[in-house]
Design a protein around this motif. Structure first.
Motif, PDB file in Angstrom:
ATOM      1  N   ASP A 212       0.830  -1.209   0.000  1.00 45.82           N
ATOM      2  CA  ASP A 212       0.000   0.000   0.000  1.00 45.82           C
ATOM      3  C   ASP A 212       0.868   1.264   0.000  1.00 45.82           C
ATOM      4  N   ASN A 213       1.930   1.257   0.787  1.00 49.21           N
ATOM      5  CA  ASN A 213       2.814   2.421   0.830  1.00 49.21           C
ATOM      6  C   ASN A 213       3.574   2.607  -0.479  1.00 49.21           C
ATOM      7  N   ALA A 214       3.886   1.482  -1.148  1.00 49.47           N
ATOM      8  CA  ALA A 214       4.513   1.575  -2.467  1.00 49.47           C
ATOM      9  C   ALA A 214       3.574   2.243  -3.461  1.00 49.47           C
ATOM     10  N   MET A 215       2.278   1.936  -3.366  1.00 44.36           N
ATOM     11  CA  MET A 215       1.302   2.553  -4.259  1.00 44.36           C
ATOM     12  C   MET A 215       1.158   4.051  -3.972  1.00 44.36           C
ATOM     13  N   VAL A 216       1.263   4.437  -2.692  1.00 42.14           N
ATOM     14  CA  VAL A 216       1.211   5.864  -2.343  1.00 42.14           C
ATOM     15  C   VAL A 216       2.371   6.599  -2.997  1.00 42.14           C
TER      16      VAL A 216
ATOM     17  N   PHE B 236       9.034   1.632   6.448  1.00 41.27           N
ATOM     18  CA  PHE B 236       8.778   2.757   5.546  1.00 41.27           C
ATOM     19  C   PHE B 236       7.280   3.070   5.582  1.00 41.27           C
ATOM     20  N   SER B 237       6.913   4.115   6.291  1.00 43.71           N
ATOM     21  CA  SER B 237       5.506   4.431   6.527  1.00 43.71           C
ATOM     22  C   SER B 237       4.903   5.263   5.392  1.00 43.71           C
ATOM     23  N   ARG B 238       3.599   5.447   5.447  1.00 45.00           N
ATOM     24  CA  ARG B 238       2.906   6.307   4.482  1.00 45.00           C
ATOM     25  C   ARG B 238       3.418   7.740   4.590  1.00 45.00           C
TER      26      ARG B 238
END
Length: 349
Positions: free
Chosen positions: A194-198, A271-273
């Motif tokens: 999900d964070n990669a998509m952000v 690695f957070s949002r």
């Protein structure tokens, strides 16, 4: 042995050199940065010990199509009578695919997959120095590779290339497996994705980057500039990001696609949002700074076009090596001329 052509994993070259194995490498091409199963199977002959598929490219995190490779190789083995197996290098993807892509067939569900390796120090959430290899059956690990030792209090089997080594990483891996379990690993890997998509979507909104990674794969975002304004490139972005505390590597793709320069961000559990959004913000600031810089010029003082490779007069831009040689030659001639002037002065006096 057949594998994808790459410059990033020296372990395969070491293996080939130590064990005197010929490597046959499938070259990539622009827009297709993983091993082509069709080309790989075409390279297989009666002496091929295995085809190595990579579940998670170092360059862009993409999974190679192990299922298609298995199907094509089954057909070739049937036609030729050979028994060429598959090894899956799941160093990164081995802790990703089982938890967020359980339907993906890449493992022992495929009959030709005989062995799989995975790195615990990547997405196994353990510090560096631990890796695992699993064989399909005991028969797939040749007896001549196994050594039996008895001097440690009981008979033990060993088949690694390492000798004495601490067990702290193994204990840490065991702890993570017990503590997190399947549900815990699934939650962490989904969060990484999900964070990669952000990050990907933030980069796309700038309108300046082409995304080279895939949505399905290792949580990696690989991207390159669509246009190199004024000759400024990915290497400058990488260097300027260090001022903001980021280490984002820039590197060329392998042979036959080495003209493509890539920036890569690996999304790990920590690695957070918030960090993803901050990185997008810092990259945007770097782009604004680059836009304010004057265009790069060649050693002859000519502006570089946006493609960073052609001068305004249409001539091919000089390479860095050509420029260096030109400068070196200039200074050599200058020094020789100064020495001659001094010699003439001495003679005159």
């Amino acid at each position: 042995m057949v594998k994808r052509c790459e410059d990033d994993l020296v372990c395969w070259e070491k293996f080939a050199r130590y064990f005197e194995v010929e490597l046959k490498e499938v070259k990539v091409r622009e827009g297709y940065y993983v091993m082509d199963p069709v080309k790989a199977v075409e390279m297989v002959d009666e002496n091929t010990i295995c085809v190595a598929a990579i579940l998670g490219s170092t360059y862009n995190g993409e999974f190679e199509d192990v299922k298609l490779l298995n199907d094509l190789l089954l057909e070739k083995n049937k036609q030729t009578g050979w028994d060429t197996p598959i090894h899956v290098d799941a160093a990164s993807g081995g802790f990703i695919a089982p938890f967020i892509y359980p339907e993906l067939e890449w493992d022992f569900r495929l009959p030709l997959v005989k062995s799989i390796n995975v790195s615990g120090h990547k997405y196994g959430l353990v510090y560096a120095g631990i890796g695992w290899v699993i064989w399909r059956t005991k028969d797939d690990l040749p007896d001549e590779l196994i050594f039996h030792i008895k001097y440690l209090g009981a008979e033990q089997s060993t088949f690694t290339l390492n000798f004495s080594k601490g067990s702290s990483q193994i204990i840490a891996q065991y702890y993570q497996l017990i503590r997190l379990g399947e549900e815990g690993f699934k939650n962490i890997m989904e969060n990484c994705h999900d964070n990669a998509m952000v990050l990907k979507e933030g980069l796309e909104k700038t309108g300046r980057f082409k995304i080279l990674s895939k949505d399905d794969g290792v949580p990696v975002v690989a991207f390159s500039l669509k246009n190199k304004k004024g000759g400024h490139d990915e290497f400058e972005i990488s260097e300027m990001l260090r001022r903001f505390g980021w280490i984002v590597p820039a590197y060329p793709m392998p042979a036959d696609a080495q003209h493509v320069i890539v920036l890569r961000v690996v999304i790990r559990a920590e690695f957070s949002r918030t960090l993803a959004e901050r990185l997008v913000h810092d990259i945007t600031n770097v782009l604004h700074e680059l836009d304010k810089l004057p265009p790069k010029v060649t050693s002859e003082g000519k502006d570089v076009e946006e493609n960073g490779d052609v001068e305004k007069n249409g001539n091919k831009r000089k390479s860095d090596l050509d420029t260096q040689l030109e400068i070196t030659t200039y200074w050599k001639n200058y020094v020789v001329a100064q020495k001659e002037i001094k010699r003439q002065k001495v003679i005159a006096s």
